[in-house]
Write a protein that holds these residues in place. Structure first.
Motif: not given
Length: 591
Positions: A47-51, A223-233, A264-272
């Motif tokens: 899951l961490r690598l997927l984003s 920072e580059t390891e942070l997953p997408l919102l859909s994944v980490i949620a 509304i905001c799109g699916d992005k890594p949290l730090n973006q």
């Protein structure tokens, strides 16, 4: 496919990223399926690598679309566009021009300082570069939000001018403007992802994290390891469900709220995510009509488009403060959890922007209790006097309903203050006699196989509620004794799946309210709980006793001493009366 977005587990146990290549670019991409090994058999690691892989693959798709923009337009709309519309080969040059414009917009002395800094080394040069870089990203973020907003409200003037400028008179205007919008959005997104500024010795294809890598390589890696919102949620809510004891319904509600955020905001890594994303989220939610997804005239529109249309029409007041708070709180939970689990340096930009309730009255006004006149209308419904048949239970007749949940559940809500599903899921063994007092044992006892599926809203909901004398008078105890051991009291009311257990009961009883003529915006089934609480106050029931009967948290009282015993609760229950409510017409359970 696994049940995770784009996550595929091979029979050998190794996880892969797997996704279909969009149909319009398959011929250019050379594949129908894009599959990449994550090189791990551990789900958490996958899951961490997927984003990062999702971002990389989506970026590759975007570049293919931009690079072959001419052919894509020809294939989809049958017209040729002027090649001067920017494509991927020009994106980085445009980004460099944007950065130079930023320098030129500064005051003379500041511009001179910046230019001198580019010609020299040292910390001052790095500081100025970083400052200008941040300013430039902010401008691009604001422009992207402006572009998306303009397109959502159908303010197409900016693309109409481009349409006219490129001499596309023979093209379908709708298709042409749509493609121009997609191109501009793709360009800005590419700039945000890749632009690093015209710095000496630095590739234009370096990312923003690369700019700061010399200062904080470890932070950049995080920072580059942070997953997408859909994944980490998904991982966040699974963790919180275990630690906080969430029901399946609560977990599903949080997941749906995150889907609204992504729409509304799109699916992005949290730090973006940036503050402009959160502002867009909040403003859109406040304009979004309630239950918009169920309205046929809005089918196919994005949430941004629906909100924009509602704002223009002025046809809806939008979601309530509480509804907006719920959606933003879901995102806030993910940020807070990710900060503890992934990156302590992650800034929670959501929490400060969650709207606050204007006063205590905001929450109190969410639902209204029923008046005595409305209760009189409800309990004069055919179900309490006799119906035509079990199917036609809204029509008067001679068929008694005293052995059904449709008869007893409203009375339990009125005289015991039970929540809807607390009453619906009762078993015969949940009505017991102790010390001469009959009571409801509201619990989630799953130790017996026959009780599987019982749930409670909160830990405080487990409680004993003495049976009111009015219920005994109407034959409730006799009815319970007529039910076979190990059986539900009200099998005529279905229980839905784990995340929507209330589905059937809610439809059933809200229809009853409508037929009685008392259903309104703030008059729903839960209003019976409000009526019960008001009756407790009018009958001078102690507030602590009232909280325990209703299954509410008792604050500091939970720390000191134990809960009230059955005799004290019974005294409170038996004192409850509804002055002016006449139920003499109700046909009780036969002796």
């Amino acid at each position: 496919m696994a049940d995770r977005y784009r996550l595929y587990r091979h029979p050998n146990g190794i996880y892969y990223h797997r996704v279909k290549v969009p149909a319009e670019i398959r011929s250019f991409y050379g594949k129908q399926i894009e599959q990449r090994s994550l090189r791990t058999r551990d789900l958490r690691t996958a899951l961490r690598l997927l984003s990062a892989v999702i971002v990389e693959v989506d970026h590759a798709f975007a570049l293919i679309r931009a690079k072959h923009f001419n052919q894509l337009v020809d294939a989809t709309s049958g017209w040729r566009r002027n090649p001067t519309i920017p494509v991927s080969s020009e994106m980085m040059l445009r980004a460099r021009d944007e950065f130079r414009c930023l320098l030129q917009s500064k005051e003379d002395d500041e511009r001179a300082l910046a230019l001198r800094a580019f010609g020299s080394g040292g910390a001052q040069r790095e500081e100025i570069i970083d400052t200008l870089f941040v300013e430039h990203r902010q401008r691009l973020e604001h422009r992207l939000a402006s572009v998306e907003r303009a397109y959502a409200v159908r303010d197409l003037s900016r693309w109409q001018r481009a349409y006219d400028h490129f001499d596309l008179a023979d093209a379908d205007p709708t298709a042409a403007i749509g493609m121009l919008y997609d191109c501009e959005r793709t360009m800005i997104t590419a700039w945000l992802r890749e632009f690093s500024g015209p710095c000496s010795g630095m590739s234009l294809r370096q990312s923003s994290s690369d700019v700061r890598s010399s200062k904080a390589p470890e932070a950049t890696a995080r920072e580059t390891e942070l997953p997408l919102l859909s994944v980490i949620a998904v991982e966040c809510f699974e963790s919180l469900a275990k630690s906080k004891g969430w029901s399946a319904k609560t977990q599903s509600a949080r997941a749906n709220q995150i889907k609204q955020v992504i729409a509304i905001c799109g699916d992005k890594p949290l730090n973006q995510y940036v503050q402009s994303d959160i502002r867009l989220l909040k403003s859109t939610l406040f304009e979004l009509p309630p239950q918009a997804h169920g309205r046929s005239e809005l089918k196919g529109l994005s949430k941004l488009e629906i909100a924009a249309r509602a704002k223009i029409d002025g046809s809806s007041k939008g979601l309530s403060v509480e509804s907006v708070r719920q959606v933003m709180t879901a995102m806030n939970l993910v940020f807070g959890w990710a900060r503890a689990e992934f990156d302590i340096n992650l800034k929670n930009i959501v929490q400060p922007m969650i709207p606050k309730l204007g006063s205590a009255g905001d929450r109190r006004d969410k639902r209204h209790g029923f008046s005595i006149l409305e209760l009189q209308k409800l309990f004069h419904s055919p179900v309490f006097t006799g119906v035509k048949s079990a199917r036609e239970w809204f029509v008067k007749g001679d068929v008694p309903m005293q052995a059904t949940g449709r008869f007893w559940v409203p009375l339990l809500s009125l005289y015991a203050g039970t929540r809807l599903m607390e009453a619906v899921q009762l078993f015969r063994e949940d009505v017991r006699l102790e010390g001469g007092i009959w009571f409801l044992d509201v619990n989630a006892d799953d130790t017996d196989g026959s009780f599987v599926g019982k749930t409670l809203k909160t830990m405080f909901a487990a409680r004993k509620i003495p049976v009111h004398a009015k219920l005994i008078e109407l034959g409730f105890v006799k009815f319970v004794q007529s039910v076979q051991p190990g059986q539900r009291l009200f099998p005529d009311i279905g229980i839905g799946p784990a995340n929507q257990r209330h589905r059937h009961a809610s439809k059933l009883f809200n229809k009853l309210l409508s037929k009685a003529g008392i259903k309104a915006e703030k008059k729903v089934w839960h209003s019976l709980r409000h009526s019960f609480e008001q009756a407790c106050r009018d009958s001078r029931v102690d507030s602590a006793v009232m909280d325990q009967i209703q299954g509410h948290s008792q604050g500091i009282r939970e720390v000191y001493g134990s809960s009230y015993g059955l005799p004290v609760l019974n005294e409170g229950i038996q004192s409850i009366a509804y002055k002016g409510l006449d139920l003499t017409h109700v046909r009780g359970f036969p002796s």
